[in-house]
Write an enzyme that holds these catalytic residues in place. Structure first.
Site, mmCIF file in Angstrom:
data_model
loop_
_atom_site.group_PDB
_atom_site.id
_atom_site.type_symbol
_atom_site.label_atom_id
_atom_site.label_comp_id
_atom_site.label_asym_id
_atom_site.label_seq_id
_atom_site.Cartn_x
_atom_site.Cartn_y
_atom_site.Cartn_z
ATOM 1 N N ASN A 166 0.720 -1.319 -0.213
ATOM 2 C CA ASN A 166 -0.136 0.334 -0.257
ATOM 3 C C ASN A 166 0.903 1.497 -0.033
ATOM 4 O O ASN A 166 1.305 1.955 1.501
ATOM 5 C CB ASN A 166 -0.996 0.188 1.023
ATOM 6 N N GLU A 167 1.096 2.050 -2.029
ATOM 7 C CA GLU A 167 2.202 3.347 -1.630
ATOM 8 C C GLU A 167 1.529 4.168 -1.031
ATOM 9 O O GLU A 167 0.421 3.969 -1.009
ATOM 10 C CB GLU A 167 2.383 3.064 -2.913
ATOM 11 N N PRO A 168 2.381 5.586 -1.179
ATOM 12 C CA PRO A 168 1.492 6.639 -0.874
ATOM 13 C C PRO A 168 0.206 6.816 -1.294
ATOM 14 O O PRO A 168 0.960 6.785 -2.856
ATOM 15 C CB PRO A 168 3.093 7.675 -0.197
#
Length: 646
Positions: A166-168
């Protein structure tokens, strides 16, 4: 020890913190405690005839946890027959046979060694047809819900603050889905894939909402390189730019950290801002250097008001006045500076970091890879040789994994041209042309790559004036796997270390003190040294042996930690640069570049220059550059003192 969840912010010492966390001395100790919690949950569920649903993570952080669970299975009879697992993520596209796949990782570290029913293992499919990904992700979510939800979710954290992938920018309510990987995440994966160009750009990941639905969450954080993002996650505001901050609103989350990962939390970095404390020497050093940075003043310019305005009035009460404190700190810092790293002959060494006698010392510089010596302490290395000490360099590993196939091919072709009858060279050339992506190197290729690193090492040590007979290649077996994944340290590794130390009986040992990754080569090599020293501690010569720790191309010791600072002139900086240039296979297009795209010599010069500038800003002499060291026994003692006061 049991980790009991406590709501963050209940107590004075955690008022800056919004997530419960526990800090352990090291990652091994912490991992065993986490594994024990998981094992107890499995047993508890088994006694109730219930299924235990675990969410599992990959990467270096949980390796020791899985190792301990496997040990419990074999030694203590822990059964996984009532366990169902769901892995967080998988690269896309990715074959399960690929040694970089998370499927391969989980079976290598856990599933192949326990009695979990195969049908109870769920890992996202990295080869699912792109047209079917949307439905596949929905089905993955449904399987978790049908199992009754996650009883326990194990997490790591990336430097972008990602959990899973879950990236920025990930949404609070996001579910399992395909995601494009952040550049920093891909950079961090580069060592495993032997180059960023080989790292997949996409992945399938559980979503934030999926993770948050777990009844219990434990996040593991190890090493200095995680300290900044850990602080931001625990003390910062909730933000989609740091997805791990969403865990602040989970009612049963604990961050399990080692000392380095928790070092930037306010209660650890600046405890005087949090509560009353006992002012140890280590804390005084730390606080005064911090105060100089905050006020942008030199040490001797600090006033009583500066101390009072910044939470340090208690220190003034204890010491009397800013004037007295400033003089003590200035002298202490000044006494760390020396142009004589082996000690200055016929000089009063009362206030010097090293002993004057013996005037000519036997020295071992342990270098994890065949270039860490010149990268990390090339100037000091040069000084020790110039000043007549009996200097030995010991390269602990061959470093062959860091030589690219293209570089090896170049040397093989030269060898084949020089000797057209060489079947070895021709076989290597044929293998390199036909090798599969991510395949392990053959023994012949590993030998060639190791010889390349050896030749470069000799070029650098000769340039610094060291005899070839004083250069030792240990080739510690733990490293020689032909793969990114290394073996555990063995008695053979320790015996090799002991043998060299016994032969030389050094007065000084220099070693890499980088502790960022508990499974990284630098850390393993340091552990090998510590275990060797433990075995040799009763030997008479060990009473006169001092161990100095240096750091590598990425990090430097904080100023308050430094116990020996060796200044370099502009000419010495240039000489160090040329010694680094001898390692040509590592100069352009380094395989393990890290987040900094510059060449090693550039970032090292900046680091050494920055250390010198920090000393100068504190009111000390202005040098072109400095290399910094911490004495091993002092470092251990100070850590214990500091830990006891916070």
């Amino acid at each position: 020890m049991k980790i009991n969840y406590k709501p963050a912010g209940q107590f004075e010492e955690t008022r800056f913190e919004k997530i419960h966390n526990v800090i352990f001395k090291n990652s091994n100790e912490a991992s065993i405690v986490v594994a024990t919690e998981i094992a107890n949950l499995i047993k508890e569920k088994s006694q109730k005839n219930e299924q235990c649903v675990l969410g599992l993570a990959t990467g270096s952080s949980p390796i020791k946890v899985y190792e301990e669970l496997v040990r419990m299975h074999h030694k203590e009879g822990l059964s996984f027959k009532n366990v169902m697992t769901f892995n967080l993520d998988e690269y896309y596209p990715m074959d399960i046979e690929n040694i970089q796949s998370y499927y391969y990782f989980m079976y290598e570290h856990l599933f192949d060694h326990i009695d979990i029913p195969p049908e109870n293992v769920h890992i996202p499919d990295g080869k699912i047809n792109s047209d079917g990904i949307y439905q596949y992700c929905i089905d993955y979510e449904m399987k978790i819900k049908e199992a009754g939800g996650l009883d326990f979710q194990l997490l790591g954290i990336g430097r972008t603050g990602h959990i899973g992938f879950n990236e920025p920018g990930s949404h609070y309510n996001s579910g399992t889905r395909m995601i494009t990987l952040d550049h920093i995440t891909r950079v961090d994966a580069t060592p495993s894939f032997l180059g960023i160009e080989n790292v997949p750009r996409k992945a399938i990941t559980m979503g934030i909402a999926t993770v948050r639905a777990a009844k219990r969450i434990v996040l593991l954080g190890w090493g200095q390189h995680k300290a900044s993002i850990i602080k931001e996650t625990i003390e910062g505001n909730i933000s989609s730019q740091v997805p791990a901050t969403y865990l602040q609103e989970h009612q049963n989350t604990t961050f399990v950290l080692d000392t380095e990962a928790g070092s930037k939390l306010t209660r650890n970095k600046t405890p005087w801002l949090v509560s009353s404390l006992i002012w140890t020497d280590a804390l005084k050093n730390k606080a005064i250097i911090w105060l100089c940075e905050v006020t942008q003043k030199s040490i001797l310019s600090l006033t009583d008001k500066d101390y009072n305005d910044n939470g340090m009035s208690g220190l003034l009460v204890q010491e009397g006045s800013a004037y007295d404190l400033n003089i003590k700190m200035f002298n202490k810092l000044q006494h760390t500076i020396t142009g004589w790293p082996g000690g200055k002959p016929n000089a009063d060494d009362t206030n010097r970091p090293e002993r004057a006698n013996p005037t000519k010392k036997r020295v071992i510089i342990f270098s994890p890879h065949p270039d860490d010596d010149v990268i990390s302490m090339g100037g000091t290395f040069d000084r020790l040789v110039e000043q007549g000490h009996d200097v030995h360099v010991a390269y602990q590993t061959s470093g062959n994994i860091a030589v690219s196939n293209q570089e090896a091919l170049k040397f093989a072709e030269v060898g084949q041209k020089l000797n057209s009858d060489s079947t070895v060279a021709q076989n290597i050339i044929n293998t390199l042309f036909n090798t599969k992506e991510y395949a392990s190197d053959t023994i012949e290729i590993r030998q060639l790559k190791g010889l390349i690193r050896r030749s470069e090492s000799f070029a650098a040590t000769r340039y610094l004036g060291l005899n070839d007979s004083n250069v030792h290649f240990l080739d510690l077996p733990f490293y020689e796997t032909g793969k990114i994944k290394k073996d555990k340290l063995s008695e053979v590794d320790i015996a090799i270390m002991c043998k060299l130390i016994e032969e030389i009986q050094p007065h000084q040992i220099y070693a890499a003190g980088d502790l960022a990754d508990p499974h990284g080569t630098h850390k393993v090599c340091l552990d090998a040294l510590f275990k060797a020293l433990e075995e040799l501690k009763t030997k008479p010569y060990m009473k006169d042996c001092w161990v100095w720790l240096y750091r590598g191309a990425w990090h430097e010791w904080d100023i308050h930690e430094i116990e020996m600072a060796v200044p370099m002139s502009p000419d010495q900086v240039l000489k160090k640069r040329h010694a680094i240039f001898c390692h040509q296979s590592q100069k352009d297009g380094v395989m393990f570049q890290g987040e900094d795209s510059r060449e090693f010599w550039m970032r090292v010069e900046e680091r050494n220059r920055d250390t010198a500038q920090k000393y100068n800003a504190l009111g000390l002499a202005d040098y072109a550059a400095m290399e910094a060291f911490v004495k091993y026994d002092s470092r251990q003692k100070n850590q214990k003192k500091e830990a006891s006061s916070i």
